[in-house]
Design a protein around this motif. Sequence first.
Motif, PDB file in Angstrom:
ATOM      1  N   LEU A   1      -5.596  -4.488   4.986  1.00  0.00           N
ATOM      2  CA  LEU A   1      -5.864  -5.890   5.025  1.00  0.00           C
ATOM      3  C   LEU A   1      -7.305  -6.292   4.776  1.00  0.00           C
ATOM      4  CD1 LEU A   1      -3.282  -7.323   7.650  1.00  0.00           C
ATOM      5  CD2 LEU A   1      -3.245  -7.620   5.188  1.00  0.00           C
ATOM      6  N   CYS A   2      -8.367  -5.181   4.687  1.00  0.00           N
ATOM      7  CA  CYS A   2      -9.579  -5.612   4.504  1.00  0.00           C
ATOM      8  C   CYS A   2      -9.819  -5.609   2.927  1.00  0.00           C
ATOM      9  CB  CYS A   2     -10.431  -4.339   5.240  1.00  0.00           C
ATOM     10  SG  CYS A   2     -11.032  -4.571   6.859  1.00  0.00           S
TER      11      CYS A   2
ATOM     12  N   HIS B   1      -5.740  -5.150  12.161  1.00  0.00           N
ATOM     13  CA  HIS B   1      -6.306  -6.297  11.562  1.00  0.00           C
ATOM     14  C   HIS B   1      -5.466  -7.430  11.771  1.00  0.00           C
ATOM     15  CE1 HIS B   1      -8.977  -7.481   8.081  1.00  0.00           C
ATOM     16  NE2 HIS B   1      -8.251  -8.451   8.457  1.00  0.00           N
TER      17      HIS B   1
ATOM     18  N   HIS C   1     -12.214  -7.733   9.855  1.00  0.00           N
ATOM     19  CA  HIS C   1     -11.574  -6.716  10.691  1.00  0.00           C
ATOM     20  C   HIS C   1     -11.392  -7.034  12.065  1.00  0.00           C
ATOM     21  CE1 HIS C   1      -9.320  -2.818  10.657  1.00  0.00           C
ATOM     22  NE2 HIS C   1      -9.967  -2.550  11.671  1.00  0.00           N
TER      23      HIS C   1
ATOM     24  N   CYS D   1      -7.935   0.452   6.199  1.00  0.00           N
ATOM     25  CA  CYS D   1      -7.253  -0.708   6.579  1.00  0.00           C
ATOM     26  C   CYS D   1      -6.560  -1.539   5.435  1.00  0.00           C
ATOM     27  CB  CYS D   1      -7.958  -1.664   7.345  1.00  0.00           C
ATOM     28  SG  CYS D   1      -7.303  -3.241   7.588  1.00  0.00           S
TER      29      CYS D   1
ATOM     30  N   ASN E   1     -12.939   0.821   7.630  1.00  0.00           N
ATOM     31  CA  ASN E   1     -12.103   0.627   8.686  1.00  0.00           C
ATOM     32  C   ASN E   1     -10.822   1.537   8.431  1.00  0.00           C
ATOM     33  OD1 ASN E   1     -13.846  -1.204  10.136  1.00  0.00           O
ATOM     34  ND2 ASN E   1     -13.147  -2.716   8.492  1.00  0.00           N
TER      35      ASN E   1
END
Length: 372
Positions: free
Chosen positions: A115-116, A211, A161, A113, A110
């Motif tokens: 926060l993944c 996210h 996500h 990202c 993603n």
Amino acid sequence: MNERPCHPTGSRFDPAEFNRDNYERVSAGLNDALRRIENDHGLPAALEVLEAQQLDVGFIQDDLSQVQRYRLIHPSDPGHVFTAQFNPRRTLRHAGAGRSSPPKGSTAENGGCFLCRENVRWQQRGIEVGYDLRVGERDYIAWMNPFPLMPMHVTIARRDHEPQTWVRDSPGASSQTIRQILDDLLDLTSRLPGFVGFYNGEGAGATIPGHFHFQFFKRPEGQEFALERTASIAAAEVHRHLPLVIRKYPIKAICFSGRRADIVLQANRWIDQWTSHYESSRALSANMIAQRAPQDGDSFHLFFVPRNRLYSHAPGIAGLVGGLEVLGEMVFSTDEEKARLVSGQIDYHSVVRILASVEAPGVSEFLDTIQP
Ligand SMILES: [Zn+2]
């Protein structure tokens, strides 16, 4: 003989696999310990241990000691106070802390990202570990903030996500999404006495709009924020039931107080009206700020602040204006801002202007239609 040792013939040591397994082992071990602590002593105790572990391992790099705090007092009414912090490391919060491209054998999911979970492992060199949480019907992970703005500053992000915005293609779908957000926010808040919880919509302070996440922090001892004080005064002036519309504040807010079921009912009704009024416009956004009443896990205070994502920044402050700022605590981070704070050029009225400039256009008119 300077020959370097080589792997025994036939061994197929895969460093990426080794590191991945190691991360999973550390994460599982820590999660087991945190789960036991949460079961025995509650979620605040588990997060306290997570914070201590993340400090020890060096992921949290700032213990707030670099932060300088200021009180911006109304010149003729000293009861009205905004607070400000100068936090020079705010800009490093996410991107600055980790590595930006994946090692061989890993991929950036993603768009990399932050926060993944799959990215967090390699971005933070295996030292950032989160606590898996089941909230209502959804999976979340609690991550400590490496550059906190407040004590025990934690980001509680969805495991998957999914976008931060609650606006969907139809008012019905938008209402359903915001209902889930509200449910999860209140569920977490009920498990975190002494904390303040935030949902910052897209363009309303969300630093990672791709996210879905909440922010929580522990309320500093004895601190009452400007919006809360204004709400208390407004509540004393009216003898009506929920909700309380707060107009005597630079940005208008709605305050819902009481038992969880009542709040959810009232807030949903209100948000439905607002969403329908703007036909689920893509520009709609919001801050939601929640806290549990002391001693009672089923009573809450919830602020809902309508926002428009095209009004995310304000003149006079470099950072985004999110829920913490709306509550009355400004976060400044540049040298130029520090100079203006120290010289008094940033004062009470500056904060009034900053907050007023991010109010969603049309909110007053909308409020007049529902509550003349
Ligand atoms: Zn993500």
